[in-house]
Design a protein around this motif. Structure first.
Motif, PDB file in Angstrom:
ATOM      1  N   GLU A   6      48.927  42.301  37.445  1.00 39.52           N
ATOM      2  CA  GLU A   6      49.161  41.648  36.153  1.00 39.52           C
ATOM      3  C   GLU A   6      48.665  40.194  36.168  1.00 39.52           C
ATOM      4  OE1 GLU A   6      52.128  42.973  34.014  1.00 39.52           O
ATOM      5  OE2 GLU A   6      51.659  41.499  32.452  1.00 39.52           O
ATOM      6  N   LYS A   7      49.031  39.475  37.214  1.00 39.38           N
ATOM      7  CA  LYS A   7      48.661  38.053  37.304  1.00 39.38           C
ATOM      8  C   LYS A   7      47.157  37.880  37.457  1.00 39.38           C
ATOM      9  CE  LYS A   7      52.608  35.433  38.806  1.00 39.38           C
ATOM     10  NZ  LYS A   7      53.060  34.330  39.613  1.00 39.38           N
ATOM     11  N   VAL A   8      46.562  38.692  38.357  1.00 44.62           N
ATOM     12  CA  VAL A   8      45.116  38.566  38.589  1.00 44.62           C
ATOM     13  C   VAL A   8      44.357  38.900  37.310  1.00 44.62           C
ATOM     14  CG1 VAL A   8      43.149  39.537  39.834  1.00 44.62           C
ATOM     15  CG2 VAL A   8      45.243  39.024  41.056  1.00 44.62           C
ATOM     16  N   ALA A   9      44.710  40.031  36.694  1.00 40.62           N
ATOM     17  CA  ALA A   9      43.997  40.445  35.480  1.00 40.62           C
ATOM     18  C   ALA A   9      44.164  39.384  34.395  1.00 40.62           C
ATOM     19  CB  ALA A   9      44.526  41.793  35.008  1.00 40.62           C
ATOM     20  N   GLY A  10      45.374  38.846  34.262  1.00 41.72           N
ATOM     21  CA  GLY A  10      45.627  37.824  33.252  1.00 41.72           C
ATOM     22  C   GLY A  10      44.731  36.616  33.435  1.00 41.72           C
TER      23      GLY A  10
ATOM     24  N   ASP B 298      47.760  32.357  45.125  1.00 47.17           N
ATOM     25  CA  ASP B 298      48.062  32.241  43.706  1.00 47.17           C
ATOM     26  C   ASP B 298      46.804  32.520  42.867  1.00 47.17           C
ATOM     27  OD1 ASP B 298      48.777  31.429  41.133  1.00 47.17           O
ATOM     28  OD2 ASP B 298      50.213  29.973  41.940  1.00 47.17           O
ATOM     29  N   PRO B 299      46.827  33.594  42.054  1.00 48.34           N
ATOM     30  CA  PRO B 299      45.638  33.922  41.237  1.00 48.34           C
ATOM     31  C   PRO B 299      45.209  32.771  40.333  1.00 48.34           C
ATOM     32  CG  PRO B 299      47.231  35.715  41.169  1.00 48.34           C
ATOM     33  CD  PRO B 299      47.903  34.588  41.889  1.00 48.34           C
ATOM     34  N   GLU B 300      46.153  31.876  39.996  1.00 47.80           N
ATOM     35  CA  GLU B 300      45.807  30.744  39.124  1.00 47.80           C
ATOM     36  C   GLU B 300      44.772  29.811  39.765  1.00 47.80           C
ATOM     37  OE1 GLU B 300      46.506  30.139  36.049  1.00 47.80           O
ATOM     38  OE2 GLU B 300      48.006  31.684  35.683  1.00 47.80           O
ATOM     39  N   ASP B 301      44.554  29.945  41.077  1.00 50.56           N
ATOM     40  CA  ASP B 301      43.552  29.114  41.754  1.00 50.56           C
ATOM     41  C   ASP B 301      42.131  29.651  41.572  1.00 50.56           C
ATOM     42  OD1 ASP B 301      45.047  27.006  42.925  1.00 50.56           O
ATOM     43  OD2 ASP B 301      45.877  28.433  44.367  1.00 50.56           O
ATOM     44  N   ILE B 302      42.011  30.892  41.108  1.00 47.95           N
ATOM     45  CA  ILE B 302      40.682  31.521  41.026  1.00 47.95           C
ATOM     46  C   ILE B 302      39.700  30.714  40.156  1.00 47.95           C
ATOM     47  CG2 ILE B 302      39.419  33.580  40.212  1.00 47.95           C
ATOM     48  CD1 ILE B 302      41.786  35.263  41.205  1.00 47.95           C
TER      49      ILE B 302
ATOM     50  N   ARG C 252      40.831  35.651  31.163  1.00 46.28           N
ATOM     51  CA  ARG C 252      40.585  34.394  30.433  1.00 46.28           C
ATOM     52  C   ARG C 252      39.149  33.922  30.654  1.00 46.28           C
ATOM     53  NH1 ARG C 252      45.765  32.085  32.648  1.00 46.28           N
ATOM     54  NH2 ARG C 252      44.471  30.635  33.813  1.00 46.28           N
ATOM     55  N   LEU C 253      38.527  34.414  31.757  1.00 47.83           N
ATOM     56  CA  LEU C 253      37.172  33.956  32.104  1.00 47.83           C
ATOM     57  C   LEU C 253      36.097  34.894  31.598  1.00 47.83           C
ATOM     58  CD1 LEU C 253      37.916  33.050  35.850  1.00 47.83           C
ATOM     59  CD2 LEU C 253      37.855  31.484  33.902  1.00 47.83           C
TER      60      LEU C 253
ATOM     61  N   GLU D  54      36.220  43.602  37.602  1.00 49.99           N
ATOM     62  CA  GLU D  54      36.930  44.779  38.129  1.00 49.99           C
ATOM     63  C   GLU D  54      37.864  44.299  39.234  1.00 49.99           C
ATOM     64  OE1 GLU D  54      33.986  47.397  39.917  1.00 49.99           O
ATOM     65  OE2 GLU D  54      33.444  45.909  41.406  1.00 49.99           O
ATOM     66  N   ILE D  55      38.956  45.010  39.381  1.00 45.76           N
ATOM     67  CA  ILE D  55      39.856  44.732  40.503  1.00 45.76           C
ATOM     68  C   ILE D  55      39.794  45.949  41.411  1.00 45.76           C
ATOM     69  CG2 ILE D  55      42.246  44.312  41.201  1.00 45.76           C
ATOM     70  CD1 ILE D  55      42.761  43.175  38.393  1.00 45.76           C
TER      71      ILE D  55
END
Ligand code: UDP
Ligand code: MG
Length: 295
Positions: free
Chosen positions: A24-28, A101-105, A32-33, A38-39
């Protein structure tokens, strides 16, 4: 076929409580980008409900692809399988336990745009206990010495790679921790960026103290492989010729005074045989190197 920009590779081993939140977090974040991503989730032979949880996420996230291993092969083969199946131009790897943390991607991808082929996460404020952090620091210093790679945190799974470079790297043993170093040795332009790190809140770490030993053995192997990999015959040949030279010297000594020396013939045979073995090993290694280059 749809062009894929980003592939996120995540290995899961007995992470049933983390799967849903992780995807959920990664896809979210990635949605946005771009919509073209794909995951790839690898279930590394989990004995809990990880696979079931992954499958249940598929209806929500059609971008999710799942690879299932029949048994637990380890994090390195799991990551290698994900990399092999990746279709994106950029591959992002991370752990499946929410410690990364996926938010760092987005920041890592932004850094890549400065012209880097690998951007490695640096868990500067790492949330693991001290007994884990100290050996990791030593291993990072050794890896820098062995390969010349100048990053602080090779063990951080959160990294982004140019896919073309990463696909040339072959991983074995537990060498997923050395991917950035391997890419560096292949000439990749590499940098690092400080990322967040969280304590594990659900599930267990899959590694005990045996990891320390394995990392150091892998480092030692890497050092040897790097020494021998380009021209093994240069090394083995030197030993072979030394043995041959000694064998011939003793042979001449015997020719001059053979009836009094009964141990010398045995030594000659031994050294000549030694020379043969060194040359043989050298040749086999040369063939392996050639074969590797051809792939
Ligand atoms: N993992 C795996 N196979 C294994 C061990 C670990 O796929 O044999 C996965 C695990 O599920 C997690 C990641 O690799 O997503 C990192 O493992 P872990 O969190 O146990 O390592 P640590 O953070 O303790 O170094
Ligand atoms: Mg972890």
């Amino acid at each position: 076929m749809k062009k894929i920009h980003y592939t996120i590779v995540i290995p899961f081993y007995n992470e049933e409580d983390n799967v849903a939140m992780m995807i959920e977090k990664v896809a979210g974040v990635v949605e946005r980008l771009t919509g073209n991503y794909e995951i790839i989730a690898i279930d590394d032979g989990s004995s809990d409900n990880t696979f079931k949880m992954l499958k249940s996420q598929r209806c929500k996230w059609p971008e999710l692809r799942i690879i299932k291993f029949r048994r637990n092969f380890g994090q390195t083969p799991a990551m290698q399988a994900g990399i092999d199946h990746a279709r994106g131009d950029v591959i992002i790897t991370m752990d499946g336990d929410l410690q990364n943390d996926p938010e760092d991607i987005p920041a890592l991808l932004e850094k890549m745009k400065e012209g880097y082929e690998v951007v490695s996460g640096w868990r500067k404020n790492r949330k693991d206990n001290i007994l884990r952090c100290i050996p990791s620091k030593v291993a990072n210093i050794l890896l820098r010495w062995v390969t010349g790679v100048k990053i602080h945190d090779n063990g951080c799974s959160l990294k982004v790679y140019n896919a073309a470079i990463l696909k040339k790297v072959r991983l074995y043993s537990e060498m997923h921790r050395f991917i950035a170093a391997f890419a560096f040795l292949r000439g990749a332009k590499i940098t690092e960026l400080v990322v967040r790190h969280h304590p594990r809140t659900r599930g267990q770490s899959k590694y005990g103290f045996s990891r320390i030993w394995k990392v150091f053995i892998d480092l030692f192997t890497l050092r040897l492989v790097l020494n021998f990999s380009e021209r093994p015959m240069v090394w083995f040949g030197a030993f072979g010729f030394t043995s041959l030279f000694l064998a011939m010297t003793i042979f001449i000594v015997i020719l001059l005074d053979w009836h009094r020396q009964i141990v010398w013939p045995g030594l000659i045979l031994l050294l000549a045989f030694n020379a043969f073995i060194f040359f043989g090993y050298g040749l086999i290694c040369e063939l392996a190197v050639l074969h590797g280059k051809r792939r």
